[in-house]
Design a protein around this motif. Structure first.
Motif, short mmCIF file in Angstrom:
data_model
loop_
_atom_site.label_atom_id
_atom_site.label_comp_id
_atom_site.label_asym_id
_atom_site.label_seq_id
_atom_site.Cartn_x
_atom_site.Cartn_y
_atom_site.Cartn_z
N PHE A 111 86.97 9.98 46.01
CA PHE A 111 88.38 9.90 45.60
C PHE A 111 89.11 8.80 46.38
O PHE A 111 89.89 8.03 45.83
N HIS A 112 88.86 8.78 47.70
CA HIS A 112 89.53 7.81 48.58
C HIS A 112 89.17 6.38 48.18
O HIS A 112 90.04 5.51 48.03
N PHE A 113 87.87 6.12 48.00
CA PHE A 113 87.44 4.78 47.62
C PHE A 113 87.91 4.43 46.20
O PHE A 113 88.24 3.28 45.91
N ASN A 114 87.94 5.43 45.33
CA ASN A 114 88.41 5.23 43.96
C ASN A 114 89.85 4.70 43.94
O ASN A 114 90.16 3.74 43.21
N GLU A 115 90.71 5.29 44.75
CA GLU A 115 92.10 4.84 44.80
C GLU A 115 92.20 3.42 45.36
O GLU A 115 92.99 2.60 44.88
N TYR A 116 91.40 3.13 46.37
CA TYR A 116 91.42 1.79 46.96
C TYR A 116 90.97 0.74 45.94
O TYR A 116 91.62 -0.30 45.78
N ILE A 117 89.86 1.03 45.26
CA ILE A 117 89.36 0.07 44.26
C ILE A 117 90.36 -0.12 43.15
O ILE A 117 90.62 -1.26 42.70
N ALA A 118 90.98 0.97 42.68
CA ALA A 118 91.99 0.87 41.62
C ALA A 118 93.16 -0.01 42.05
O ALA A 118 93.70 -0.79 41.26
N SER A 119 93.56 0.12 43.32
CA SER A 119 94.69 -0.67 43.81
C SER A 119 94.39 -2.16 43.79
O SER A 119 95.31 -2.98 43.70
N ARG A 120 93.11 -2.52 43.88
CA ARG A 120 92.71 -3.93 43.83
C ARG A 120 92.40 -4.39 42.40
O ARG A 120 92.74 -5.50 42.00
N MET A 121 91.77 -3.54 41.61
CA MET A 121 91.32 -3.94 40.28
C MET A 121 92.46 -4.08 39.27
O MET A 121 92.32 -4.80 38.28
N GLN A 122 93.57 -3.39 39.52
CA GLN A 122 94.66 -3.43 38.54
C GLN A 122 95.20 -4.85 38.32
O GLN A 122 95.80 -5.13 37.29
N ALA A 123 94.96 -5.75 39.25
CA ALA A 123 95.44 -7.13 39.11
C ALA A 123 94.58 -7.92 38.12
O ALA A 123 95.01 -8.99 37.65
N TYR A 124 93.39 -7.43 37.80
CA TYR A 124 92.47 -8.16 36.94
C TYR A 124 92.45 -7.52 35.55
O TYR A 124 91.67 -6.61 35.26
N LYS A 125 93.33 -8.02 34.70
CA LYS A 125 93.59 -7.38 33.41
C LYS A 125 92.41 -7.49 32.45
O LYS A 125 92.37 -6.77 31.43
N GLU A 126 91.45 -8.38 32.73
CA GLU A 126 90.31 -8.51 31.84
C GLU A 126 89.35 -7.33 31.92
O GLU A 126 88.45 -7.18 31.08
N TYR A 127 89.53 -6.48 32.95
CA TYR A 127 88.66 -5.31 33.11
C TYR A 127 89.31 -4.07 32.51
O TYR A 127 90.44 -3.73 32.84
N GLN A 128 88.55 -3.39 31.64
CA GLN A 128 88.97 -2.11 31.10
C GLN A 128 88.35 -1.00 31.94
O GLN A 128 87.15 -1.04 32.24
N THR A 129 89.14 -0.01 32.31
CA THR A 129 88.62 1.07 33.15
C THR A 129 88.46 2.37 32.37
O THR A 129 89.22 2.65 31.44
N GLY A 130 87.48 3.15 32.76
CA GLY A 130 87.24 4.45 32.13
C GLY A 130 86.47 5.35 33.07
O GLY A 130 85.92 4.90 34.08
N ILE A 131 86.42 6.63 32.74
CA ILE A 131 85.74 7.63 33.56
C ILE A 131 84.75 8.39 32.70
O ILE A 131 85.05 8.74 31.55
N ARG A 132 83.59 8.67 33.26
CA ARG A 132 82.58 9.50 32.59
C ARG A 132 82.21 10.63 33.53
O ARG A 132 81.92 10.39 34.70
N GLU A 133 82.27 11.87 33.04
CA GLU A 133 81.87 13.02 33.87
C GLU A 133 80.84 13.84 33.12
O GLU A 133 80.94 14.06 31.92
N ILE A 134 79.80 14.28 33.87
CA ILE A 134 78.70 15.04 33.29
C ILE A 134 78.52 16.32 34.09
O ILE A 134 78.43 16.28 35.33
N HIS A 135 78.48 17.47 33.41
CA HIS A 135 78.29 18.75 34.07
C HIS A 135 77.30 19.61 33.29
O HIS A 135 76.89 19.25 32.18
N HIS A 136 76.97 20.77 33.87
CA HIS A 136 76.06 21.72 33.23
C HIS A 136 76.71 22.36 32.01
O HIS A 136 77.94 22.30 31.82
N LEU A 137 75.91 22.97 31.19
CA LEU A 137 76.37 23.52 29.92
C LEU A 137 77.36 24.66 30.07
O LEU A 137 78.14 24.94 29.15
N GLN A 138 77.36 25.34 31.23
CA GLN A 138 78.26 26.48 31.44
C GLN A 138 79.66 26.05 31.87
O GLN A 138 80.56 26.89 31.97
#
Length: 238
Positions: A111-138
């Motif tokens: 989470f901590h590194f995610n916020e730091y990277i987002a704070s830097r990447m937002q300046a580069y508009k050519e990059y589209q961001t997204g999240i993928r999460e995978i969990h068990h069937l239950q």
């Protein structure tokens, strides 16, 4: 320390093993499969409750603990529409409430590194961001609480995005969280920054539930003799 387990599924059983290995006592194990009720437990016999249940039960369980003066550590997700009520209840009863969508130390560093990277990447508009999460069937809730927390860390630095959306990559005004459910997956979260020329990824892959259990027991230890509402950032000083 005398611990009450509220929720005794896979996570509750792993927490029990971790707590016993650290020399703590389990005073009760409450699940939908037994006849025990919360009313049997008070602050006189319980030093902390660790609550991992379903979205529809979490707020009721947390409320009882706060009203009974039992410090409560919760990892239930899918109930956060009532989080502000839980905060107010904690303050009204001068209680102790610790909440995290994920108790893994590794995930909270993620989470901590995610916020730091987002704070830097937002300046580069050519990059589209997204999240993928995978969990068990239950896994009941989609997207996961960890996925939502990850999204919130990104959105804090992307004012042009109007919140998050589940499983709709075509909606470019929102941050998409793609949810997948597969057999025997503990939990995987991947943040992607993708352009026409390259792709950057930040990922956390859990190999077992042990890290989550260790963090939850650590939180129950840490919250002793404290009053207020806390989270992993407080405990880890992030």
């Amino acid at each position: 320390m005398r611990i009450l387990l509220i929720g005794y599924g896979k996570m509750g059983k792993t927490i029990e093993q971790t707590a016993l290995a650290k020399g703590h006592t389990i005073v009760g194990k409450i699940s939908h499969q037994n006849a025990e009720t919360l009313q049997n437990y008070t602050s006189a016999i319980t030093d902390a409750a660790i609550e991992f249940t379903h979205p529809e039960a979490a707020f009721v369980n947390i409320s009882y603990c706060l009203e009974a003066g039992i410090p409560v550590v919760s990892g239930s997700t899918g109930w956060l529409d009532k989080y502000n009520e839980a905060e107010k209840l904690c303050q009204a009863h001068s209680g102790a409430f610790f909440y995290a969508s994920n108790y893994s130390v590794g995930v909270n560093l993620f989470f901590h590194f995610n916020e730091y990277i987002a704070s830097r990447m937002q300046a580069y508009k050519e990059y589209q961001t997204g999240i993928r999460e995978i969990h068990h069937l239950q896994k009941v809730d989609k997207p996961s609480g960890t996925g939502i927390t990850t999204a919130e860390g990104i959105l804090a630095h992307y004012p042009n995005l109007d919140g998050w959306i589940a499983d709709n990559p075509e909606e470019k005004t929102k941050l998409n969280i793609a949810s997948e459910r597969e057999p025997d997956v503990v939990g995987t979260h991947i943040v992607t920054y993708s352009s026409e020329v390259d792709q950057i990824e930040l990922a956390h892959i859990a190999h077992s539930r042990t890290g989550f259990a260790e963090g939850a027991v650590m939180a129950a230890e840490w919250i002793q003799n404290r009053k207020g509402v806390f989270g992993m950032k407080d405990m880890l000083n992030l």
